[in-house]
Write an enzyme that holds these catalytic residues in place. Sequence first.
Site, PDB file in Angstrom:
ATOM      1  N   ARG A   1      -3.597 -24.985  80.782  1.00  0.00           N
ATOM      2  CA  ARG A   1      -3.810 -26.315  80.242  1.00  0.00           C
ATOM      3  C   ARG A   1      -5.136 -26.317  79.509  1.00  0.00           C
ATOM      4  O   ARG A   1      -5.950 -25.415  79.680  1.00  0.00           O
ATOM      5  CB  ARG A   1      -3.801 -27.375  81.351  1.00  0.00           C
ATOM      6  CG  ARG A   1      -4.975 -27.273  82.302  1.00  0.00           C
ATOM      7  CD  ARG A   1      -4.879 -28.314  83.399  1.00  0.00           C
ATOM      8  NE  ARG A   1      -5.035 -29.657  82.885  1.00  0.00           N
ATOM      9  CZ  ARG A   1      -6.200 -30.308  82.827  1.00  0.00           C
ATOM     10  NH1 ARG A   1      -7.298 -29.721  83.240  1.00  0.00           N
ATOM     11  NH2 ARG A   1      -6.268 -31.527  82.367  1.00  0.00           N
TER      12      ARG A   1
ATOM     13  N   HIS B   1     -12.183 -31.147  97.146  1.00  0.00           N
ATOM     14  CA  HIS B   1     -11.739 -32.365  96.454  1.00  0.00           C
ATOM     15  C   HIS B   1     -12.310 -33.628  97.058  1.00  0.00           C
ATOM     16  O   HIS B   1     -12.167 -34.695  96.501  1.00  0.00           O
ATOM     17  CB  HIS B   1     -10.222 -32.478  96.466  1.00  0.00           C
ATOM     18  CG  HIS B   1      -9.554 -31.568  95.510  1.00  0.00           C
ATOM     19  ND1 HIS B   1      -9.080 -30.351  95.877  1.00  0.00           N
ATOM     20  CD2 HIS B   1      -9.326 -31.663  94.178  1.00  0.00           C
ATOM     21  CE1 HIS B   1      -8.566 -29.747  94.820  1.00  0.00           C
ATOM     22  NE2 HIS B   1      -8.715 -30.515  93.798  1.00  0.00           N
TER      23      HIS B   1
END
Lengths: 360, 361
Positions: free
Chosen positions: A237, A207
């Site tokens: 999702r 990240h």
Amino acid sequence: MNKLDHIQAETAAFHHAPFNEETFRGDYSFHNSAKGIKRFPYPFEQDHYMYSVNIEPHQPGKPGAITEHAFDIDEHYVAECEDKRMTLEQDAGRYAALPHMMDAQWDFLELTMESLARDYPQYFSLLKDGERWTWHNSVLGISDSFIFGDASTLPMEPFEYMGRQTQGDFVLLDQREGTLFADAGFITSQADWSLAFDIGMSWHEWHGPVPQVDKMGIMDRALKFLMSLQQGKPVRRLNWTMTVNPRLDTSPEHYPEWGPDRLTVTAENAGQKAHLRVELQAMFRLPRSNAILFSIRCYLLSLEDMATQPKWIKRFHRVIRDLHPDLLEYKGIKVYHEPLLQWLAPHDDGAVLSEGAQLD
Amino acid sequence: MSALANKLMITEPDIQTPANTSDQRSQNAGLKVIVQTIREVAEGIREFTLVSADGSALPAFSGGSHIVVSMPSGTRIYRNAYSLLSPPQQRDHYRIAVRLQENSRGGSRFMHQEVKVGMALEVAWPLNLFALSRLARKQVLVAGGIGITPFMSQVQELLRQAQASQSAVLQTAGSKITPPDFELHYAYRSQDHAAYVPELQALLGDRLKCYDQSQGVTLDIRQLLAEQPLGTHVYTCGPEGMVQALLQSADELGWPPAHVHHEEFLAPPVGSPFTIKLASSQQEVQVGADQSMLEALEQAGVDAPYLCRGGACGRCELEVLSTDGTLEHHDHYLSAEEKRAGRKIMPCVSRARCDVIELNF
């Protein structure tokens, strides 16, 4: 072995009909049937795209919906498996698994085999005699008997074996030291990220670097959420972007092959060239390894096909017209935004559209 | 930031599904099991073998996992977490062991007194908050008393890994694949209090070291840790004093925190009654003296999130808006700083000494 005989007899009946003859490269003959268009996971509920946290339980959707089953097998199955094969042949590094992920590999094999055999008995069967399992994939003509847990009895590692026979990309995340590590991956249709670069990285490593500090809080919360993901309660999702030409392999490694295509979009050809690309992302806790499976299933829809559904194309025009410049840039649309809008605008009469993504 | 990062970071911790929809119900549906056998395995410790009610295979799990058992008792439902003792790959039954707690609020008493062979129970899917590290060079397991339970499935997993590596060594003829070495150190008050010693001896041979306190044999934790090679991971479960001693020794000896794993059994402690006020609905919920905040919320029909119910996983975290008293944190999840700040509480084990506490829920 009665079940196998039965399936082989049936094979001829659907060998041609349900699967498209098509390609995701070269002549790009990929296409959706009328049924394929209607089941496309159109992601826009409103005329204006607002980023939202759209995570929900990965529960069975309506019959025929892409969420009906844990792993969706559709008319593109044969062509997508062939495209995976070609991508791996060019670049074996799209599949990688660190040695301690072997339990997770078997978990993945079990989950996909059990799901496919249960949900698509006309295509797949799994017979278990103790630890001796027999897998039959009548669509691709694959049949193997092996000892569950003994990788030497399969033609390749279990994760690669079923990764080649299941649509989508897959990452296996090991959970240890209070974080998650991307320690195995099967990535052949990724929108712009590299397995070779990310393998073995921890949550905060892959990240980073994060420019805004407040994003750290979001990342920590997301990590916490994933780390307490439970077996039997997968979540999903939708994510979306756009791809020029129906290409699955838009990896950084092959950027020279697909990147320049974005400059070829015109007001005349945008309907055929520009595709809405929607990813169904699902996360499963795996039983023996305690690892997390992250699956990314890609759906493509040309604007021409989208235009067969007036509500979808009108709304898409408004979404693209009003999208924040940062998002246009991030999703790679900026360079052809103008011809895209020129193609879309005539399809939108400005009518008021119903809320939600469903077709009217 | 890579695109993979972007995909994963946008997930949020709280799934806000409306309460009482059919989806929500099926999400929370547990596994229906039948009690097949019950036996005493040590003084005050009873073992239950559970099989699935419809004969289907139970989910496989990883070593160190537990299940939460729902126990309907009158108008209340107790939910206690118990480690799975059966081999992780065994899918035809689960085994758990329950010690009768002296000051039981009901859970262990229910299991000992109410549960009979043939009875149907509901259990949650297995969850692992005490997993073995897959990169350890050596695994040292340290159990005290009933704290042996999570190690029962862990040793099965370690044995399976050792055997798999063994056959890999044979197949690759000479290439060096060495399984991680492991040993189990098991301390108990006396033979009568020690569950599973013969079973473990048969499985582990000299990988098992027993410490019978009644015979004056004690475990020197500090020395045990001091003599371990680099790359060793240590796991402990047992009485709080033992766990604390181990954590302290590991810290003093400079062990990396990521190599030190512990699981403590936490039952919600008793306290004084108080009132919860929920900010969103303005609903008021009475918490009884022998009830946890989470149990009180559930009894009042509030759909509060939870997972482990033992103060470890963090899922049930709620925000404290105000209170006229003090918070009594009992969880292992919040940092010392967070506990001092008093803005968060884990209602599964923690409570308040107050009249009213207002929660942002």
